[in-house]
Write a protein that holds these residues in place. Structure first.
Motif, short mmCIF file in Angstrom:
data_model
loop_
_atom_site.label_atom_id
_atom_site.label_comp_id
_atom_site.label_asym_id
_atom_site.label_seq_id
_atom_site.Cartn_x
_atom_site.Cartn_y
_atom_site.Cartn_z
N SER A 142 3.77 -2.31 -9.38
CA SER A 142 3.26 -1.00 -9.79
C SER A 142 2.66 -1.03 -11.19
N ARG A 174 -5.78 4.40 -4.55
CA ARG A 174 -6.20 5.53 -5.40
C ARG A 174 -6.75 5.03 -6.73
N SER A 185 0.53 10.18 4.27
CA SER A 185 0.92 10.22 2.86
C SER A 185 2.21 11.02 2.66
N LEU A 197 0.82 -1.21 0.00
CA LEU A 197 0.00 0.00 0.00
C LEU A 197 0.86 1.26 0.00
N GLU A 198 2.07 1.15 0.52
CA GLU A 198 2.87 2.34 0.78
C GLU A 198 4.17 2.41 0.00
N ASN A 201 2.76 3.34 -7.91
CA ASN A 201 1.34 3.60 -8.16
C ASN A 201 0.54 3.19 -6.95
N SER A 202 -0.40 4.02 -6.54
CA SER A 202 -1.22 3.74 -5.37
C SER A 202 -2.36 2.80 -5.76
N TYR A 242 -3.20 2.39 7.06
CA TYR A 242 -1.86 2.87 6.74
C TYR A 242 -1.03 3.00 8.01
N ARG A 296 5.15 8.82 3.59
CA ARG A 296 5.40 7.80 2.56
C ARG A 296 6.06 8.40 1.34
N GLN A 297 5.63 9.59 0.94
CA GLN A 297 6.22 10.24 -0.21
C GLN A 297 7.69 10.59 0.05
N THR A 332 -8.99 0.59 4.87
CA THR A 332 -7.58 0.66 4.52
C THR A 332 -6.78 1.19 5.69
#
Length: 328
Positions: free
Chosen positions: A273, A132, A178, A123-124, A128-129, A174, A181-182, A172
């Motif tokens: 991904s 999303r 976000s 997920l992280e 690609n998410s 996490y 994670r980025q 979901t």
């Protein structure tokens, strides 16, 4: 005979099974050990799913026939037909329709739809998410309602519609925000999973080989008590480093029978991904995660985040398992 085996190696396994029905001679010929061992070694990387009842022992496949003991002798034809996804689909019984059940924790999920907790490094860590893409692909999996923040803000509950008729909810979970994670992806660093607390004791410090154990935070414990099943998103990209022993410990913590999670199925999405990324085959993913240590039904399903390929097959399986449980 050698020429026969060579020719048969180009046939599909289902064609060989039909050939075996023509005479006693061909019935014996198509059961050749080397032939079906070859099929297993050739086809395992191309299989897109494997479950708890069909996982072949890849350890024996790595040995030569001379290295096998009498106790390890295998009927490779039977192993192939049990493990091959095409064979499993042919043998699969019709699944009961999921029956609506009365919700026992209305404060968490109002609907009586099946509920699944989704978690895992896939997920992280992927470019690609997956979530999303799921939320913005109505042609694949329509969203049925607005996402809702649930369980004290730990995760987002999203309802989807499977085949335009069966509604289900995915919560979901996490471990980080976000932004965290980025930043970790940009710096190529790992992040600390805030969902799990490492259980440390003196004995564990003394025995380095002892398996790692985790406790989960109270909010996530509430999730595990109310869901009907689990969806674990594994990172199947072969070029990245993975700590599968650590991942298994986290799966075991989430599915701890003490949290009322016994007998609830777990779907493992072996995710990459996009199509250009080299993946770890699902059979090897199941062995890396040691899923046979889990005392519950499980399925590993190849999935691609960019296109959601394989996702619906996995969702169909876990909905069917939950339906069986409620109908029994």
């Amino acid at each position: 005979i050698d020429m026969q085996l060579y020719i048969m190696s180009f046939l599909l396994p289902r064609d060989l099974c039909q050939l075996a029905c023509t005479s006693h001679y061909w019935n014996s010929a198509v059961r050749d050990t080397l032939l079906w061992r070859y099929f297993l070694l050739r086809d395992i990387p191309s299989w897109h799913s494997v479950d708890c009842n069909s996982l072949p022992d890849v350890g024996l496949l790595k040995k030569t026939l001379c290295e096998l003991t009498d106790n390890e002798t295998q009927d490779y034809m039977a192993v192939y037909l049990r493990s091959c996804p095409e064979s499993r689909r042919c043998l699969k019984p019709s699944r009961p329709v999921y029956g609506a059940v009365t919700s026992f924790l209305h404060s968490l999920v109002i609907q009586t739809e099946p509920r699944f907790a989704m978690f895992g490094p896939g997920l992280e860590q992927l470019d690609n998410s997956l979530v999303r893409k799921m939320m913005h692909s109505p042609e694949v999996l329509p969203v049925a309602g607005f996402p809702q923040r649930q369980i004290d803000g730990i995760g987002s509950g999203i309802s989807f519609l499977f085949k335009n008729q069966q509604k289900f909810n995915i919560l979901t979970l996490y471990s980080t925000t976000s932004k965290e994670r980025q930043r970790a992806r940009e710096e190529q660093n790992s992040v600390v999973n805030k969902m799990f607390l490492h259980e440390v004791n003196d004995q564990e410090n003394q025995q380095q080989s002892q398996a790692m154990r985790y406790n989960i935070i109270p909010q996530v414990q509430e999730v595990c008590r109310v869901v009907d099943g689990f969806i674990y998103v594994a990172n199947a990209e072969s070029h990245k480093r993975h700590n599968r022993e650590d991942e298994l410990a986290q799966i075991q913590a989430m599915t701890d029978p003490a949290l009322n999670a016994a007998n609830r199925p777990i779907l493992v999405l072996s995710c990459i991904s996009h199509a250009d990324v080299k993946r770890i085959p699902c059979v090897y993913m199941a062995h890396e995660l040691n899923l046979n240590q889990l005392d519950r039904k499980w399925l590993v399903q190849d999935t691609e985040a960019a296109t959601l390929e394989g996702l619906l097959d996995g969702i169909e399986w876990i909905l069917g398992e939950v339906g069986k449980k409620h109908c029994s």
